[in-house]
Design a protein around this motif. Structure first.
Motif, PDB file in Angstrom:
ATOM      1  N   TRP A 127       7.348  -3.178   3.917  1.00 19.05           N
ATOM      2  CA  TRP A 127       6.036  -2.893   3.350  1.00 19.05           C
ATOM      3  C   TRP A 127       5.762  -3.846   2.192  1.00 19.05           C
ATOM      4  O   TRP A 127       6.428  -3.792   1.159  1.00 19.05           O
ATOM      5  N   ASN A 142       4.461  -3.346   7.612  1.00 17.54           N
ATOM      6  CA  ASN A 142       3.357  -2.454   7.231  1.00 17.54           C
ATOM      7  C   ASN A 142       3.024  -1.461   8.350  1.00 17.54           C
ATOM      8  O   ASN A 142       1.848  -1.200   8.652  1.00 17.54           O
ATOM      9  N   ASP A 172       0.527   4.430  -0.518  1.00 17.59           N
ATOM     10  CA  ASP A 172       0.149   5.653   0.190  1.00 17.59           C
ATOM     11  C   ASP A 172       0.513   5.569   1.671  1.00 17.59           C
ATOM     12  O   ASP A 172       1.100   6.504   2.240  1.00 17.59           O
ATOM     13  N   LYS A 173       0.189   4.440   2.283  1.00 21.50           N
ATOM     14  CA  LYS A 173       0.543   4.266   3.697  1.00 21.50           C
ATOM     15  C   LYS A 173       2.053   4.154   3.874  1.00 21.50           C
ATOM     16  O   LYS A 173       2.617   4.689   4.835  1.00 21.50           O
ATOM     17  N   ASN A 229       2.247  -6.663   0.779  1.00 22.37           N
ATOM     18  CA  ASN A 229       0.980  -7.338   1.048  1.00 22.37           C
ATOM     19  C   ASN A 229       1.071  -8.841   0.819  1.00 22.37           C
ATOM     20  O   ASN A 229       0.054  -9.538   0.845  1.00 22.37           O
ATOM     21  N   ASP A 278       0.880  -1.166   0.000  1.00 25.28           N
ATOM     22  CA  ASP A 278       0.000   0.000   0.000  1.00 25.28           C
ATOM     23  C   ASP A 278       0.920   1.219   0.000  1.00 25.28           C
ATOM     24  O   ASP A 278       1.427   1.635   1.041  1.00 25.28           O
TER      25      ASP A 278
END
Length: 517
Positions: A431, A453, A283-284, A433, A281
Motif C-alpha cells: 500500500w 493497493n 482507510d482503504k 501512492n 490511502d
C-alpha cells in the motif's frame, strides 16, 4: 418457547438427514462404493465437534482400483474433442450454480466457514469450470516455429491420469480450481480430499456424473494422507500430483513420487506480508488488512498474516486494526451475520491458540483477541499481536488462523528486508501512492503474486503460485495446461537441407604395421 430455525439451519438439518445420515462413499469408475477393507472414519462439525457423518476410509487397494479406472477412461477421454469437453464442463458449472446454496450450507457445516463467504466460494467453483470449459477447445494448441529447411510446430497433449489432493480450507472451490483444468486438458482424475472436510467432494462428484462426465474420468477416494494419499502419490499409473496444503506434506509427496518420476504441482504455505507506507490511502488499506486476515477464519494460504507498518503511523494504524478486530462477529457459521466461524478441527484449534502464549513469551503484546470463545466448538477471537519483531515465532511460522502480527519498519529498505525474511513466498501486498516505489518494491518482493493497493482479487487468466517454500508451478489460465499437458515439437523437412553422409565410398586402407606397432 419454540425456537424458529433460520432457512440455513433448516436446510442444514434436512441435508444432514438426507445426505449424511448413511455416510460418504468413494466414487470409482462411475460407481459409489465402500472401501474394499470395509474401514470407515468419522468426521465432525467444528461448531460443537459433534459427529457429522461416517466416511469410507480408502487405502492402497481403493486407490489402485481408482487409478486403473482413470487409466482405462483416459484412452477415450483424451480423444474427446475440445467442444465435447466444453459442453460437459459448462453443464457442470450450471449444476454447481443450481446447487450453490446446498454446497454452501454443507461446506459451512463441514468446515466452520461463515456462510457469507461459502456462497461466493461455490459460485467461484462454477466460474472455474466455465473458464476452463471455454479453454478446452484450444488446450492442445501450440506454436508455428519455422526454421531454414523445416517447419516446426508444437502441440499439447494430456499427460494422463493425475492425482488431485485438496485441502480442508474452502475445499469445494479449491477442488474445482484443480479438477476443471485437468478435465479440460483431457486428463482423468483421482481426487483425494482432506479427511477433515470430505463432504462437498461428494457433491462435486455427483454433479460431474449428472453432467455426463464419462465413467472413470473422475474418481473420488476418501482417506488419510498416510494411507490413501501415499498410495496415490506412489501409484505408477498416476502421472502427476496436484497438491494444495502444508509445506511439510508437499515435501513428503515429492519424495513418495520420486520413484515413478511424477510431475508435481504444489501450492503450499505462506506467511504473506502486507506493507503499509505512510503515504498510502490508510482507510482503504485498513479495510484490506482486516479482510485479508480475518475473513475465511484466517484459514487461507494467501492471507496477509504479517502487517508491516511504517513507524510514523504504526501506533495509530494498529489501534484501528485492534478496534475493528474487537468488533468482528464470531459465532454460528450458518448465521448470515457471522464474520468468523469456528476453526476446522480441535487439533488445529489447539495449534492456533498455542501462539497466544508464544507471542507473550517472545515479547509481543496482544492488542486484541487472544482468547477462546465459549466452551463448545473451536471458536477463537480475532487476534492482533503488536510490538512484534520479525524473528519471533508469530512472524515466522504459519499460524493459519485469524491472527495478525504487526511489525514496524523505518524505510523502504528495511520493509523489503523484513518482508523477504521468511521461508515462504506465496503472496505480498503493498500500500503506497508512490508509483515508482510501488513498481520497485513489488519487483523486489520474493513472492509469486503481488497486489498493489488491493486485497487478493483473482483474475482467472493470471498465474497463481509461490516461490521458496510456498510451492512449485503455477495455476491459472493456460499456466494450468503447462502442468496437465506435455508439449510436443514436430519438425517437417521441406526437402532443402543436406544430411551429412557416412559410410560412402571405399573404406580407408589401414597400415597394419603401424596399427600393430
Amino acid at each position: 418457547m419454540t425456537q424458529t430455525l433460520s432457512p440455513n439451519h433448516e436446510l442444514a438439518a434436512r441435508l444432514r438427514e438426507s445426505r449424511l445420515k448413511d455416510g460418504l462413499k468413494h466414487f470409482i469408475g462411475g460407481e459409489w462404493v465402500d472401501s474394499q477393507s470395509g474401514e470407515t472414519f468419522h468426521t465432525h462439525t467444528p461448531t460443537d465437534n459433534s459427529h457429522l457423518t461416517t466416511v469410507a476410509s480408502g487405502d492402497a487397494a481403493d486407490i489402485d482400483r481408482a487409478a486403473r479406472a482413470a487409466h482405462d477412461a483416459f484412452q477415450t477421454w483424451r480423444e474427446a474433442s475440445g467442444s465435447e469437453r466444453r459442453k460437459i464442463l459448462h453443464k457442470v458449472a450450471d449444476l454447481i450454480e443450481k446447487r450453490a446454496q446446498e454446497i454452501a450450507v454443507l461446506e459451512s457445516v463441514d468446515t466452520g466457514q461463515a456462510m457469507r463467504f461459502m456462497k461466493s466460494a461455490a459460485v467461484r467453483g462454477a466460474e472455474n469450470f466455465r473458464f476452463y470449459a471455454d479453454r478446452a477447445p484450444g488446450a492442445a494448441d501450440g506454436q508455428s516455429l519455422p526454421a531454414p529447411g523445416f517447419l516446426n510446430y508444437t502441440l499439447r497433449q494430456p499427460i494422463g491420469p493425475v492425482g488431485v489432493i485438496t485441502p480442508w480450507n474452502t475445499p469445494f472451490m479449491l477442488s474445482t480450481w484443480k479438477i476443471a483444468p485437468a478435465l479440460a486438458a483431457g486428463c482423468t482424475v483421482v481426487h483425494k480430499p482432506a479427511e477433515w472436510s470430505p463432504v462437498t467432494a461428494t457433491l462435486l462428484a455427483e454433479i460431474m456424473d449428472e453432467a455426463g462426465l464419462p465413467k472413470g474420468v473422475h474418481n473420488l477416494v476418501h482417506g488419510f494422507g498416510e494411507s490413501a494419499g501415499k498410495a496415490l502419490t506412489e501409484h505408477p499409473l498416476i502421472h502427476a500430483i496436484a497438491f494444495v496444503g502444508e509445506t511439510t506434506t508437499g515435501s513428503h509427496i515429492m519424495r513418495q513420487g520420486a520413484d515413478t518420476l511424477k510431475r508435481v504441482h504444489f501450492e503450499l504455505g505462506g506467511k504473506n506480508p502486507v506493507v503499509v507506507f505512510d503515504d498510502a490511502d490508510l482507510d482503504k488499506a485498513l479495510d484490506a488488512v482486516v479482510f485479508m486476515i480475518y475473513s475465511l477464519n484466517g484459514e487461507r494460504c494467501t492471507s496477509s498474516s504479517r502487517v508491516l507498518i511504517q513507524e510514523g503511523i504504526y501506533d495509530e494504524f494498529t489501534a484501528r486494526i485492534a478496534e475493528r478486530a474487537k468488533n468482528i462477529r464470531v459465532g454460528d457459521p450458518l448465521d448470515p451475520n457471522t464474520e468468523v466461524g469456528p476453526l476446522i478441527h480441535p487439533r488445529h484449534f489447539e495449534k492456533v491458540i498455542s501462539y497466544f502464549g508464544k507471542a507473550q513469551e517472545d515479547g509481543a503484546t496482544i492488542a486484541a483477541g487472544g482468547q477462546q470463545v465459549g466452551e463448545q466448538g473451536n471458536f477463537v477471537t480475532p487476534t492482533l499481536f503488536t510490538q512484534a519483531r520479525n524473528n519471533m515465532r508469530i512472524a515466522q511460522e504459519e499460524i493459519f488462523g485469524p491472527v495478525l502480527t504487526a511489525i514496524p519498519f523505518a524505510d523502504e529498505s528495511e520493509a523489503l528486508s523484513i518482508a523477504n525474511d521468511v521461508r515462504y513466498g506465496l503472496a505480498g501486498y503493498l500500500w503506497t501512492n508512490d508509483l515508482t516505489r510501488a513498481h520497485r518494491f513489488a519487483q523486489g518482493l520474493e513472492a509469486g503474486m503481488v497486489w498493489v493497493n488491493s486485497e487478493n482479487v483473482r483474475h482467472l487468466p493470471t498465474p497463481f503460485g509461490g516461490v521458496k517454500n510456498s510451492g512449485i508451478g503455477r495455476d491459472g489460465g493456460d499456466y494450468s495446461f503447462d502442468f496437465y499437458m506435455e508439449t510436443k515439437n514436430i519438425a517437417i523437412s521441406l526437402g532443402t537441407h543436406k544430411t551429412a553422409k557416412l559410410g560412402v565410398g571405399q573404406p580407408p586402407v589401414v597400415d597394419k604395421t603401424v596399427a600393430e606397432g
